[in-house]
Design a protein around this motif. Structure first.
Motif, mmCIF file in Angstrom:
data_model
loop_
_atom_site.group_PDB
_atom_site.id
_atom_site.type_symbol
_atom_site.label_atom_id
_atom_site.label_comp_id
_atom_site.label_asym_id
_atom_site.label_seq_id
_atom_site.Cartn_x
_atom_site.Cartn_y
_atom_site.Cartn_z
ATOM 1 N N GLY A 13 -53.223 13.662 -19.146
ATOM 2 C CA GLY A 13 -54.047 12.742 -19.937
ATOM 3 C C GLY A 13 -53.775 11.290 -19.614
ATOM 4 N N ARG A 51 -59.777 13.848 -22.979
ATOM 5 C CA ARG A 51 -59.977 14.321 -24.360
ATOM 6 C C ARG A 51 -59.843 15.834 -24.445
ATOM 7 N NH1 ARG A 51 -65.281 11.238 -25.291
ATOM 8 N NH2 ARG A 51 -64.534 9.146 -24.911
ATOM 9 N N GLU A 54 -56.204 16.685 -24.215
ATOM 10 C CA GLU A 54 -55.553 16.375 -25.497
ATOM 11 C C GLU A 54 -55.851 17.466 -26.523
ATOM 12 O OE1 GLU A 54 -55.696 12.943 -28.979
ATOM 13 O OE2 GLU A 54 -56.668 12.575 -27.056
ATOM 14 N N TRP A 55 -57.093 17.906 -26.567
ATOM 15 C CA TRP A 55 -57.484 18.952 -27.511
ATOM 16 C C TRP A 55 -56.764 20.267 -27.194
ATOM 17 C CZ3 TRP A 55 -60.646 23.393 -26.568
ATOM 18 C CH2 TRP A 55 -60.975 24.093 -27.726
ATOM 19 N N ASN A 57 -53.954 20.719 -25.739
ATOM 20 C CA ASN A 57 -52.515 20.620 -25.982
ATOM 21 C C ASN A 57 -52.178 20.267 -27.429
ATOM 22 O OD1 ASN A 57 -51.610 21.223 -23.349
ATOM 23 N ND2 ASN A 57 -52.268 19.192 -22.696
ATOM 24 N N SER A 58 -53.166 20.167 -28.295
ATOM 25 C CA SER A 58 -52.912 19.817 -29.687
ATOM 26 C C SER A 58 -52.229 20.971 -30.405
ATOM 27 C CB SER A 58 -54.215 19.436 -30.389
ATOM 28 O OG SER A 58 -55.022 20.576 -30.560
#
Length: 65
Positions: A13, A51, A54-55, A57-58
């Protein structure tokens, strides 16, 4: 044969955000045209992938059933 391994120094990211920022800065210096549009598209795509990364790996992401 030994396989070459690559260990990135930053998260995906972070690298994508940096790539998008650099593409936008370069695009600002160019006159309107195909090359500028290509750089802006590349920056937009890098933002989208950052994005998604990030999603994915959330901590709230749940695996499909």
């Amino acid at each position: 044969m030994k396989r070459l391994r690559f260990k990135p120094d930053k998260a995906l990211g972070e690298r994508l955000i940096k790539e998008a920022r650099l593409a936008r800065e370069k695009a600002k210096q160019l006159p309107p045209g195909k090359e500028r549009e290509g750089l802006l598209r590349k920056a937009h795509e890098a933002d989208i992938v950052a994005r998604i990364d990030e999603w994915l790996n959330s901590p709230g992401l749940k695996p499909p059933i």
